[in-house]
Design a protein around this motif. Structure first.
Motif: not given
Length: 114
Positions: A64-69
């Motif tokens: 989730g946070l990797h995709i957001t980044y």
């Protein structure tokens, strides 16, 4: 980001807030803040890494946070920062240009609503 914050919250006692403001000329700043349990300092350098999760076996994929980044920094040309302390909650700050770069070319396009 917001889904993860909601998942960690106790709806009866916790709060999640969002705010969009104008930052430097030509940019918008989005803040997502929660008053949850926070992120341990040892985990902060890794939270944007692919497959990093503290919820292994409980439904967390660590993407989730990797995709957001990747979306914020690579696709939209913006910046993302996090401020967190255990027991204090977490604040994510996204700074985005009002004009996002087109993929594959030097042209730009204006983000709807700006």
């Amino acid at each position: 980001m917001i889904a993860a914050a909601v998942e960690e919250q106790n709806a009866a006692t916790s709060e999640i807030s969002r705010a969009v403001t104008s930052a430097a000329q030509g940019t918008q700043e989005l803040e997502v803040i929660d008053d949850g349990r926070g992120i341990p300092a040892a985990d902060l350098p890794r939270i944007f890494d692919p497959f990093f999760t503290t919820r292994l076996g409980f439904g967390g994929s660590g993407l989730g946070l990797h995709i957001t980044y990747a979306l914020v920094t690579r696709v939209l040309g913006g910046r993302i920062a996090v401020d967190s302390e255990p027991g204090r909650g977490t604040r994510f700050t996204l700074v985005l240009d009002r004009t996002a770069p087109l993929q594959g070319g030097p042209e730009t396009r204006t983000v709807a609503g700006t």
